[in-house]
Enzyme design. Structure first.
Site, PDB file in Angstrom:
ATOM      1  N   ARG A   1    -114.291  91.986  36.329  1.00 23.07           N
ATOM      2  CA  ARG A   1    -114.750  91.758  35.237  1.00 23.07           C
ATOM      3  C   ARG A   1    -115.643  90.421  35.301  1.00 23.07           C
ATOM      4  O   ARG A   1    -116.682  90.100  34.985  1.00 23.07           O
ATOM      5  CB  ARG A   1    -114.022  91.843  33.857  1.00 23.07           C
ATOM      6  CG  ARG A   1    -114.953  91.609  32.426  1.00 23.07           C
ATOM      7  CD  ARG A   1    -113.653  91.568  31.515  1.00 23.07           C
ATOM      8  NE  ARG A   1    -114.109  91.691  30.172  1.00 23.07           N
ATOM      9  CZ  ARG A   1    -114.385  90.520  29.360  1.00 23.07           C
ATOM     10  NH1 ARG A   1    -113.910  89.373  29.781  1.00 23.07           N
ATOM     11  NH2 ARG A   1    -114.929  90.430  28.204  1.00 23.07           N
TER      12      ARG A   1
ATOM     13  N   HIS B   1    -121.434  87.927  26.277  1.00 22.28           N
ATOM     14  CA  HIS B   1    -121.748  88.815  25.013  1.00 22.28           C
ATOM     15  C   HIS B   1    -123.125  88.658  24.625  1.00 22.28           C
ATOM     16  O   HIS B   1    -123.365  88.721  23.651  1.00 22.28           O
ATOM     17  CB  HIS B   1    -120.653  88.247  24.078  1.00 22.28           C
ATOM     18  CG  HIS B   1    -119.284  88.481  24.424  1.00 22.28           C
ATOM     19  ND1 HIS B   1    -118.604  89.776  24.573  1.00 22.28           N
ATOM     20  CD2 HIS B   1    -118.322  87.458  24.624  1.00 22.28           C
ATOM     21  CE1 HIS B   1    -117.539  89.532  25.017  1.00 22.28           C
ATOM     22  NE2 HIS B   1    -117.154  88.018  25.208  1.00 22.28           N
TER      23      HIS B   1
ATOM     24  N   GLN C   1    -118.240  95.972  25.512  1.00 18.44           N
ATOM     25  CA  GLN C   1    -117.883  94.573  24.892  1.00 18.44           C
ATOM     26  C   GLN C   1    -118.491  93.419  25.513  1.00 18.44           C
ATOM     27  O   GLN C   1    -118.745  92.268  25.185  1.00 18.44           O
ATOM     28  CB  GLN C   1    -116.333  94.625  24.985  1.00 18.44           C
ATOM     29  CG  GLN C   1    -115.532  93.112  24.188  1.00 18.44           C
ATOM     30  CD  GLN C   1    -114.767  92.580  25.155  1.00 18.44           C
ATOM     31  OE1 GLN C   1    -114.918  92.173  26.418  1.00 18.44           O
ATOM     32  NE2 GLN C   1    -113.441  92.603  24.696  1.00 18.44           N
TER      33      GLN C   1
ATOM     34  N   SER D   1    -112.292  88.856  23.100  1.00 21.25           N
ATOM     35  CA  SER D   1    -112.980  89.055  24.350  1.00 21.25           C
ATOM     36  C   SER D   1    -112.170  89.354  25.420  1.00 21.25           C
ATOM     37  O   SER D   1    -111.499  90.427  25.399  1.00 21.25           O
ATOM     38  CB  SER D   1    -113.996  87.763  24.789  1.00 21.25           C
ATOM     39  OG  SER D   1    -114.671  87.981  26.008  1.00 21.25           O
ATOM     40  N   LEU D   2    -111.993  88.575  26.688  1.00 20.69           N
ATOM     41  CA  LEU D   2    -110.823  88.711  27.512  1.00 20.69           C
ATOM     42  C   LEU D   2    -109.938  89.079  27.009  1.00 20.69           C
ATOM     43  O   LEU D   2    -108.808  90.019  27.458  1.00 20.69           O
ATOM     44  CB  LEU D   2    -110.892  87.724  28.406  1.00 20.69           C
ATOM     45  CG  LEU D   2    -109.636  87.263  29.395  1.00 20.69           C
ATOM     46  CD1 LEU D   2    -109.513  88.567  30.295  1.00 20.69           C
ATOM     47  CD2 LEU D   2    -109.220  86.146  29.797  1.00 20.69           C
TER      48      LEU D   2
ATOM     49  N   GLN E   1    -111.735  83.428  27.102  1.00 20.74           N
ATOM     50  CA  GLN E   1    -112.120  82.369  28.196  1.00 20.74           C
ATOM     51  C   GLN E   1    -112.634  81.194  27.393  1.00 20.74           C
ATOM     52  O   GLN E   1    -113.132  81.409  26.219  1.00 20.74           O
ATOM     53  CB  GLN E   1    -113.546  82.965  28.898  1.00 20.74           C
ATOM     54  CG  GLN E   1    -113.510  81.876  30.115  1.00 20.74           C
ATOM     55  CD  GLN E   1    -114.486  82.468  31.222  1.00 20.74           C
ATOM     56  OE1 GLN E   1    -114.607  83.868  31.352  1.00 20.74           O
ATOM     57  NE2 GLN E   1    -115.298  81.567  32.025  1.00 20.74           N
TER      58      GLN E   1
END
Length: 305
Positions: free
Chosen positions: A116, A196, A245, A91-92, A10
């Site tokens: 998510r 995060h 994560q 991440s994503l 993102q």
């Protein structure tokens, strides 16, 4: 040719992303159509016509970035016969990396990242979130400032001189002022949640529960985990790692160190725009490309011949 693929997370999104690939390639249009049918929304309209503020919303950004990234990978397989020998995602983007390794279907990946995004968005009632990229000093210096503060955490270890911090708006702003005293530069990020960080623990729990009904397969190629920069050994690790994560920092610097140790001959990033290719430190002898538009494919084709 041993090809390593990178997939962004993102922040890579923008209105109009993927349109040039969509206009040029039938296979991309088919990817968008499958995404629309799977999620019961108009993915073309979401990616091409939404405002940037709409795309910033986590539950919109995540499936749209995954769609554009996967579309780029699909075209490279079709046009140039290029398949990943190893992959990593930020991440994503780790979901796209697992998708590239055959660990999950495109349809299931879409459903998961949509959820998510919803879970992450729901985790912040009453919190004004903020994230900022701290540039020009080491992650250790950033950690030293943050360790005595509340409400702000290291979120992304992007490179040796860029660490993203995340948390409550007032805490992030206070940290930024302290870090500027150490000669750091700060760039605030356009986000809708404190990604995060421990603030995402409720989302982690919801995601863990949702993943119980999702089937994963062993990755067919090495895929790196964000949480510890280790290679997935089997499908058994995937659900726990993807859940953890969400509330853990992305250890991208370590991931890239491990990625380069696996000696790819060429590195390709597919996604809305170049992001991760700019964080690579070392591997000067390796050819690196970002594929976001048809012209990028032509450049890549010339270079590999």
């Amino acid at each position: 040719m041993k090809t390593g693929f990178l997939f962004p997370g993102q922040g890579a999104q923008f209105s109009g992303m993927g349109k040039k690939l969509f206009d040029e390639f039938k296979s991309v249009r088919e990817v968008f159509e499958l995404a629309s049918d799977t999620l019961k929304l108009n993915m073309k309209k979401l990616c091409f016509e939404s405002s940037n503020s709409e795309l910033k919303l986590t539950f919109n950004a995540q499936p749209s970035i995954l769609t554009v990234s996967f579309a780029g990978l699909t075209v490279l397989k079709e046009i140039l016969g290029m398949y990943p020998a190893l992959s990593a995602g930020h991440s994503l983007g780790e979901w796209t990396a697992l998708l590239s390794a055959g660990s999950i279907s495109f349809e299931d990946a879409l459903k998961c990242v949509r959820k998510r995004g919803e879970f992450m968005q729901e985790s912040i009632p009453g919190i004004n979130p903020s994230m900022a990229a701290i540039i020009g000093i080491s992650s250790k210096e950033v950690e030293d400032v943050l360790k005595n503060m509340e409400g702000v955490y290291p979120a992304n270890y992007n490179s040796s001189t860029q660490t993203v911090i995340s948390g409550k708006e007032e805490a992030v702003e206070e940290a930024v002022e302290k870090l500027k005293e150490k000669k750091a530069r700060a760039v605030y990020l356009n986000v809708s949640a404190p990604f995060h960080t421990p603030f995402m623990k409720p989302a982690e729990g919801k995601m863990r529960e949702f993943l119980k009904d999702i089937t994963f397969r062993d990755p067919s190629i090495p895929v790196l985990k964000n949480i510890d920069a280790e290679v997935y050994k089997s499908a058994d690790e995937i659900k726990d790692s993807l859940a953890r994560q969400i509330s853990s920092p992305v250890r991208w610097t370590d991931c890239m160190r491990k990625f380069l140790q696996m000696e790819p001959e060429i590195i390709i990033e597919t996604g809305p725009r170049p992001v991760l290719i700019n964080f690579i430190e070392g591997g000067e002898e390796i050819k690196k490309f970002s594929v976001c538009e048809p012209k990028d494919i032509k450049i890549l084709e010339r270079e590999i011949k």
